[in-house]
Design a protein around this motif. Structure first.
Motif, mmCIF file in Angstrom:
data_model
loop_
_atom_site.group_PDB
_atom_site.id
_atom_site.type_symbol
_atom_site.label_atom_id
_atom_site.label_comp_id
_atom_site.label_asym_id
_atom_site.label_seq_id
_atom_site.Cartn_x
_atom_site.Cartn_y
_atom_site.Cartn_z
ATOM 1 N N SER A 127 0.608 -1.393 0.000
ATOM 2 C CA SER A 127 -0.010 0.154 -0.156
ATOM 3 C C SER A 127 0.770 1.095 0.058
ATOM 4 C CB SER A 127 -1.183 0.235 1.258
ATOM 5 O OG SER A 127 0.211 -0.112 2.161
ATOM 6 N N SER A 128 2.275 0.911 0.498
ATOM 7 C CA SER A 128 2.727 2.586 0.368
ATOM 8 C C SER A 128 3.124 2.868 -1.228
ATOM 9 C CB SER A 128 4.421 1.900 1.087
ATOM 10 O OG SER A 128 5.580 1.046 0.390
ATOM 11 N N VAL A 149 -0.132 4.774 -3.344
ATOM 12 C CA VAL A 149 -0.589 5.897 -2.213
ATOM 13 C C VAL A 149 -0.832 6.873 -3.622
ATOM 14 C CG1 VAL A 149 0.060 8.206 -0.975
ATOM 15 C CG2 VAL A 149 0.932 6.136 -0.424
ATOM 16 N N GLY A 150 -2.585 7.897 -3.660
ATOM 17 C CA GLY A 150 -3.045 8.538 -4.598
ATOM 18 C C GLY A 150 -3.488 7.541 -5.706
ATOM 19 N N LEU A 164 -6.249 3.346 2.081
ATOM 20 C CA LEU A 164 -6.059 4.636 1.436
ATOM 21 C C LEU A 164 -6.723 5.369 1.666
ATOM 22 C CD1 LEU A 164 -2.475 3.669 -0.177
ATOM 23 C CD2 LEU A 164 -2.825 4.573 2.083
#
Length: 194
Positions: free
Chosen positions: A81-82, A85-86, A121
């Motif tokens: 998931s890092s 983002v976006g 996120l």
């Protein structure tokens, strides 16, 4: 709003043409997304061969994607998931098996793991369910996803654009996905009274 990336996941549900057609809109998608990644399951590759006579891996290679991965590849960059983002994600078509796993937090492949990351996120997750009819269990799983922030987009084309071909039906659904993602297109005629 400019997003960093988009993940398009193809599962083994019937209706693989919807995912193929969405990926064929890569030039439109790139107006909103700087990266486009695709994930495919083994069943999606089989369905592409059966329904569309397409070698899915060769098709994905022919596109200008940032990357494409088998759903078995849990070492792909988008497994974390890092790296999401976006990002937004579209699962098209979304099998009921995949929907059930995501609804219950099961992250046993790259599709379900990436979708869970997108939800954590607060990115846009669009699930294009094609199966019909739906059981109470299926509807409850879709409700769980909707409550978690996913957009449930049934592959139910409208008749108001007066479709003249199967392509018109396909373009309508893909156009609806683009609408949800905020991507301008001309795949179908928008609703208007005479």
């Amino acid at each position: 709003m400019y997003k960093k990336g988009l993940v398009v996941a193809l599962t083994g549900a019937s209706g693989i043409i919807y995912g193929i057609r969405l990926l064929q809109q890569a030039s439109l998608l790139k107006k909103n997304y700087s990266e486009i990644h695709a994930i495919y399951s083994k069943n999606a590759a089989r369905i592409a061969e059966i329904e569309e006579s397409i070698d899915l891996v060769n098709f994905l290679k022919s596109l200008e994607l940032s990357g494409f991965y088998s759903s078995d590849n849990l070492e792909a960059p988008i497994a974390s998931s890092s790296r999401l983002v976006g990002f937004d994600m579209v699962i098209i078509p979304a099998s009921l098996n995949t929907i059930a796993k995501i609804a219950h937090g099961i992250q046993d492949n790259l599709i379900t793991r990436s979708a869970s990351g997108i939800l954590r996120l607060r990115g846009k997750l669009v699930v294009v369910v094609r199966d019909s009819p739906l059981s109470v269990v299926d509807i409850e799983n879709l409700l769980k996803l909707a409550k978690a922030g996913a957009v449930v987009l049934p592959a139910s084309p409208a008749l108001y654009p007066k479709p003249k071909s199967v392509d018109d039906f396909i373009n309508f659904i893909v156009g609806k996905v683009l609408d949800v993602l905020g991507v301008e297109h001309e795949l179908y005629v928008k609703w208007k009274l005479n």
